[in-house]
Design a protein around this motif. Sequence first.
Motif, mmCIF file in Angstrom:
data_model
loop_
_atom_site.group_PDB
_atom_site.id
_atom_site.type_symbol
_atom_site.label_atom_id
_atom_site.label_comp_id
_atom_site.label_asym_id
_atom_site.label_seq_id
_atom_site.Cartn_x
_atom_site.Cartn_y
_atom_site.Cartn_z
ATOM 1 N N PRO A 52 -15.759 45.618 -84.989
ATOM 2 C CA PRO A 52 -17.136 45.129 -85.019
ATOM 3 C C PRO A 52 -18.022 45.991 -85.922
ATOM 4 O O PRO A 52 -17.887 47.209 -85.966
ATOM 5 C CB PRO A 52 -17.585 45.248 -83.553
ATOM 6 N N GLN A 55 -25.416 46.591 -86.512
ATOM 7 C CA GLN A 55 -26.585 46.123 -87.249
ATOM 8 C C GLN A 55 -27.033 47.127 -88.309
ATOM 9 O O GLN A 55 -27.407 46.736 -89.400
ATOM 10 C CB GLN A 55 -27.735 45.820 -86.287
ATOM 11 N N GLU A 69 -30.548 39.550 -87.760
ATOM 12 C CA GLU A 69 -30.310 38.570 -86.695
ATOM 13 C C GLU A 69 -30.461 37.138 -87.207
ATOM 14 O O GLU A 69 -29.667 36.264 -86.865
ATOM 15 C CB GLU A 69 -31.267 38.786 -85.514
ATOM 16 N N ILE A 72 -27.505 36.244 -89.326
ATOM 17 C CA ILE A 72 -26.349 35.989 -88.456
ATOM 18 C C ILE A 72 -26.432 34.581 -87.864
ATOM 19 O O ILE A 72 -25.449 33.842 -87.838
ATOM 20 C CB ILE A 72 -26.275 37.044 -87.327
ATOM 21 N N GLN A 76 -23.736 31.687 -88.354
ATOM 22 C CA GLN A 76 -23.111 31.018 -87.208
ATOM 23 C C GLN A 76 -23.294 29.500 -87.290
ATOM 24 O O GLN A 76 -22.376 28.744 -86.960
ATOM 25 C CB GLN A 76 -23.684 31.557 -85.900
ATOM 26 N N THR A 87 -18.901 36.489 -83.670
ATOM 27 C CA THR A 87 -19.275 36.832 -82.302
ATOM 28 C C THR A 87 -19.805 38.257 -82.229
ATOM 29 O O THR A 87 -19.432 39.118 -83.013
ATOM 30 C CB THR A 87 -18.079 36.714 -81.342
ATOM 31 N N GLU A 88 -20.674 38.466 -81.248
ATOM 32 C CA GLU A 88 -21.201 39.798 -80.986
ATOM 33 C C GLU A 88 -20.318 40.435 -79.923
ATOM 34 O O GLU A 88 -20.118 39.874 -78.853
ATOM 35 C CB GLU A 88 -22.642 39.714 -80.497
ATOM 36 N N THR A 89 -19.790 41.600 -80.229
ATOM 37 C CA THR A 89 -18.912 42.289 -79.295
ATOM 38 C C THR A 89 -18.923 43.787 -79.560
ATOM 39 O O THR A 89 -19.048 44.205 -80.709
ATOM 40 C CB THR A 89 -17.466 41.744 -79.377
ATOM 41 N N GLY A 92 -21.475 45.321 -81.992
ATOM 42 C CA GLY A 92 -21.496 44.877 -83.384
ATOM 43 C C GLY A 92 -21.094 43.421 -83.486
ATOM 44 O O GLY A 92 -21.055 42.695 -82.495
ATOM 45 N N TRP A 93 -20.804 43.013 -84.714
ATOM 46 C CA TRP A 93 -20.433 41.619 -84.987
ATOM 47 C C TRP A 93 -19.072 41.595 -85.638
ATOM 48 O O TRP A 93 -18.720 42.494 -86.411
ATOM 49 C CB TRP A 93 -21.465 40.984 -85.929
ATOM 50 N N GLN A 190 -19.625 42.654 -74.784
ATOM 51 C CA GLN A 190 -20.615 43.385 -75.572
ATOM 52 C C GLN A 190 -20.760 44.811 -75.007
ATOM 53 O O GLN A 190 -20.740 45.766 -75.745
ATOM 54 C CB GLN A 190 -21.953 42.647 -75.542
#
Length: 198
Positions: A52, A55, A69, A72, A76, A87-89, A92-93, A190
């Motif tokens: 991930p 930001q 954001e 993103i 998406q 995905t956010e996890t 991070g992304w 997350q």
Amino acid sequence: MIPTAKQKHSRLKDGSGSESIFDRELEDLPQELRWREWMGRLEAVLFASATPVGQDDLMRVVGQGVSVEMLIVDIQAELVGRPYELTETAGGWMFRTRMQFADAIKAAADLGDQALAFTEMEMGVLCAIAYHQPVDRAGLKDIFGKEVSRDLLARLRVKDLIASGPRSPRPGAPHTFVTTETFLTTFDLQTLRDLPDL
């Protein structure tokens, strides 16, 4: 306030050791094209990373004051209907394939069942560590009513799902165990707050 040259551009060294300027602001492009370029940059950074991306790292490739954001969200939206998603996890992304394509990926890559297969005891110990961390072997023994083998803990370490935590306040100050960022990523969490209620 007018951004300084340092804020607008980043200096990068190329393979030959000479410096080049990385234009974050893209002021020579119309707004719509700037936005598309920033989206492309974020996608490239995320695609190139196996872990991930936070930001702060993503903000290094877009203009000052640009909302990562919102970029993103736009990325998406463009991925709807694609076999992968953003995905956010784990803070991070990252790109992930959608679950509905898991069998196709296994068949094409001949992965079989090698992924992260767990015995019932391994999953139980991993859950106990996740919910009670930091926990030492004596704490795990209290939970399970029997010793947890060092080999089992070593297998979870090799999979990078657990790591050493702070020393326990128990006599002898034994090592404790905590979950890792890989644990969060593997189970699509997350933070640990996303664990289901016991």
